[in-house]
Design an enzyme around this catalytic site. Structure first.
Site, PDB file in Angstrom:
ATOM      1  N   ASN A 166      -5.171  12.740   0.552  1.00 14.37           N
ATOM      2  CA  ASN A 166      -4.249  11.922   1.346  1.00 14.37           C
ATOM      3  C   ASN A 166      -5.088  11.165   2.370  1.00 14.37           C
ATOM      4  OD1 ASN A 166      -1.487  11.134   1.919  1.00 14.37           O
ATOM      5  ND2 ASN A 166      -1.727  12.172   3.856  1.00 14.37           N
ATOM      6  N   LYS A 167      -4.426  10.355   3.162  1.00 20.65           N
ATOM      7  CA  LYS A 167      -5.118   9.484   4.124  1.00 20.65           C
ATOM      8  C   LYS A 167      -6.118  10.268   4.971  1.00 20.65           C
ATOM      9  CE  LYS A 167      -4.844   5.899   4.414  1.00 20.65           C
ATOM     10  NZ  LYS A 167      -5.786   5.028   3.685  1.00 20.65           N
ATOM     11  N   ASP A 181      -1.895  11.014  -2.139  1.00 19.59           N
ATOM     12  CA  ASP A 181      -2.305   9.914  -3.015  1.00 19.59           C
ATOM     13  C   ASP A 181      -2.689  10.414  -4.400  1.00 19.59           C
ATOM     14  OD1 ASP A 181      -2.459   7.292  -1.263  1.00 19.59           O
ATOM     15  OD2 ASP A 181      -2.931   9.027  -0.052  1.00 19.59           O
ATOM     16  N   ARG A 211       0.857  -1.186   0.000  1.00 19.76           N
ATOM     17  CA  ARG A 211       0.000   0.000   0.000  1.00 19.76           C
ATOM     18  C   ARG A 211       0.890   1.231   0.000  1.00 19.76           C
ATOM     19  NH1 ARG A 211       2.494   2.037   3.606  1.00 19.76           N
ATOM     20  NH2 ARG A 211       0.960   3.692   3.625  1.00 19.76           N
ATOM     21  N   GLY A 212       0.247   2.394  -0.130  1.00 15.52           N
ATOM     22  CA  GLY A 212       1.019   3.627  -0.276  1.00 15.52           C
ATOM     23  C   GLY A 212       1.166   3.927  -1.765  1.00 15.52           C
ATOM     24  N   ALA A 213       0.976   5.210  -2.119  1.00 14.31           N
ATOM     25  CA  ALA A 213       0.827   5.561  -3.531  1.00 14.31           C
ATOM     26  C   ALA A 213       1.975   5.068  -4.427  1.00 14.31           C
ATOM     27  CB  ALA A 213       0.673   7.081  -3.650  1.00 14.31           C
ATOM     28  N   ARG A 217      -7.623  -0.310  -6.620  1.00 12.70           N
ATOM     29  CA  ARG A 217      -7.791   0.796  -5.668  1.00 12.70           C
ATOM     30  C   ARG A 217      -7.947   2.092  -6.479  1.00 12.70           C
ATOM     31  NH1 ARG A 217      -4.289   1.125  -0.500  1.00 12.70           N
ATOM     32  NH2 ARG A 217      -6.154   2.257   0.136  1.00 12.70           N
ATOM     33  N   GLN A 267      -1.805   2.681   9.929  1.00  9.33           N
ATOM     34  CA  GLN A 267      -0.529   2.721   9.183  1.00  9.33           C
ATOM     35  C   GLN A 267       0.531   3.546   9.916  1.00  9.33           C
ATOM     36  OE1 GLN A 267      -3.550   3.159   7.803  1.00  9.33           O
ATOM     37  NE2 GLN A 267      -3.592   2.624   5.650  1.00  9.33           N
TER      38      GLN A 267
HETATM   39  O1  MRU Z   1      -4.497   3.301   2.174  1.00  7.37           O
HETATM   40  P1  MRU Z   1      -3.018   3.442   1.999  1.00  7.37           P
HETATM   41  O2  MRU Z   1      -2.218   2.966   3.162  1.00  7.37           O
HETATM   42  O3  MRU Z   1      -2.535   2.902   0.684  1.00  7.37           O
HETATM   43  O4  MRU Z   1      -2.877   4.986   1.959  1.00  7.37           O
HETATM   44  C1  MRU Z   1      -1.896   5.643   1.315  1.00  7.37           C
HETATM   45  C2  MRU Z   1      -1.062   6.302   2.310  1.00  7.37           C
HETATM   46  O5  MRU Z   1      -0.190   5.664   2.841  1.00  7.37           O
HETATM   47  C3  MRU Z   1      -1.226   7.666   2.672  1.00  7.37           C
HETATM   48  O6  MRU Z   1      -2.329   8.316   2.293  1.00  7.37           O
HETATM   49  C4  MRU Z   1       0.072   8.393   2.471  1.00  7.37           C
HETATM   50  O7  MRU Z   1       0.107   9.464   3.285  1.00  7.37           O
HETATM   51  C5  MRU Z   1       0.273   8.807   1.047  1.00  7.37           C
HETATM   52  S1  MRU Z   1       0.825   7.550   0.062  1.00  7.37           S
HETATM   53  C6  MRU Z   1       2.472   7.796   0.136  1.00  7.37           C
END
Ligand code: MRU
Length: 343
Positions: free
Chosen positions: A240-241, A230, A51-53, A87, A189
């Protein structure tokens, strides 16, 4: 980055298999997950093994390479739609799928071209994150108190990370930052992944409840907030999250600089503003149940809400550009209004 002294990337490809650090098991155990096919790699993205962009983007590129290396009867467009359907919010995923497809279509050797393009995406992601750290290391020099949200460290990218890269760079230059890590409900996370990464890098930090952020910001205990992204729209509005938006509004009210750190592959030039950014809603079980280990270290899940209650679970929110001090990219630090000019 190092795990127990050994260098790892978050995701890589080996002999047609996509290998990735199993993020659902961290921080309690360190495992490498192997996805042998396009289908398995898509499932890994959907189930958040990765996970993570940036990490999702690199994995999506490798998934498309798997399609070209082992055709399964699907057309390239069908395979691309399958990856895109995993996603919806992280722009890097769409960027990677399009780029690998284009490379294969424009080549007389589609397999080779797809593999090379996917590898280039991963390498560029790692390099962009390293440059983000170089450009923004000065924001966290000395003994700064930094707040971050979710995990925008190296686990969220191929290496280095975005929001945490300046911290890691500054530490290598002798800085001694202290990082407030908001736990980031519902999946944790921050508490699970960011805290683990900071331990590995020996950076002083404390995990705080998400709803304690205002307390520390208001007490003047935070010098700068840096989060990841994201998807960034042309006008600088940034998804973002979930929980990022309220930190940004508070930061503006209190005069604390609020930065977004992201490679330019996270910018979606087709999105004009916040309203164009699709927001993922995830299952209610992520809010109602918590996963972890018990005192004996045995993994499990417990119910943490009134039995029978339902939950709503948006995974991201959008911070309007007016709350963002600057966007840190591999090309330098920009005002949100300057983002459109980067195309
Ligand atoms: O749902 P996730 O864990 O894939 O979410 C993405 C993230 O980790 C965050 O939004 C993050 O701050 C940006 S992605 C580097």
């Amino acid at each position: 980055m190092l795990v127990n002294g050994k260098h790892y990337r978050t995701v890589w490809v080996d002999n047609g298999e996509v290998r990735m650090i199993e993020q659902n098991r961290l921080p309690f155990s360190f495992e490498v997950f192997q996805a042998k096919s396009l289908e398995e790699t898509c499932r890994a993205i959907r189930d958040m093994v990765v996970r993570g962009a940036g990490a999702i983007g690199a994995t999506a590129g490798f998934a498309m390479a798997q399609h070209f290396l082992n055709p399964s009867g699907r057309t390239a467009e069908e395979a691309a739609d399958m990856v895109r359907g995993t996603r919806p919010t992280a722009q890097n995923l769409f960027y990677a799928v399009d780029r690998v497809c284009r490379a294969a279509e424009n080549s007389s050797q589609p397999q080779k071209a797809a593999l090379e393009a996917s590898q280039a995406i991963a390498d560029e992601d790692a390099e962009a994150c390293r440059l983000i750290g170089m450009h923004a290391g000065s924001l966290v020099a000395g003994r700064p108190r930094v707040m971050t949200h979710c995990n925008a460290g190296w686990l969220a990218f191929v290496d280095w990370g975005s929001a945490l890269s300046p911290v890691y760079m500054a530490v290598r230059d002798g800085a001694k930052p202290f990082v407030y890590v908001s736990e980031t409900g519902p999946r944790g996370q921050g508490a699970r992944l960011t805290a683990w990464e900071l331990q590995q890098e020996r950076v002083e930090h404390a995990v705080i409840a998400d709803n304690a952020s205002g307390f520390f910001l208001n007490k003047g205990e935070v010098d700068v907030i840096i989060t990841g992204a994201d998807r960034i729209a042309r006008n600088g509005d940034t998804a973002n999250k979930i929980g990022t938006y309220m930190k940004a509004v508070l930061a503006k009210e209190l005069g604390i600089p609020f930065y977004i750190a992201a490679p330019t592959s996270t910018i979606d030039f087709r999105c004009g503003s916040a309203t164009d950014i699709p927001i993922e809603f995830r299952g209610e079980e992520e809010v109602l149940w918590k996963a972890g280990v018990n005192e004996e270290g045995v993994p499990g899940k417990i119910l943490v809400a009134a039995p029978g209650s339902h939950a709503k679970n948006p995974a991201f929110d959008v911070t309007p550009a007016k709350y963002i001090t600057g966007i840190i990219t591999e090309m330098g630090i920009f005002k949100p209004g300057e983002i459109a000019g980067l195309k």
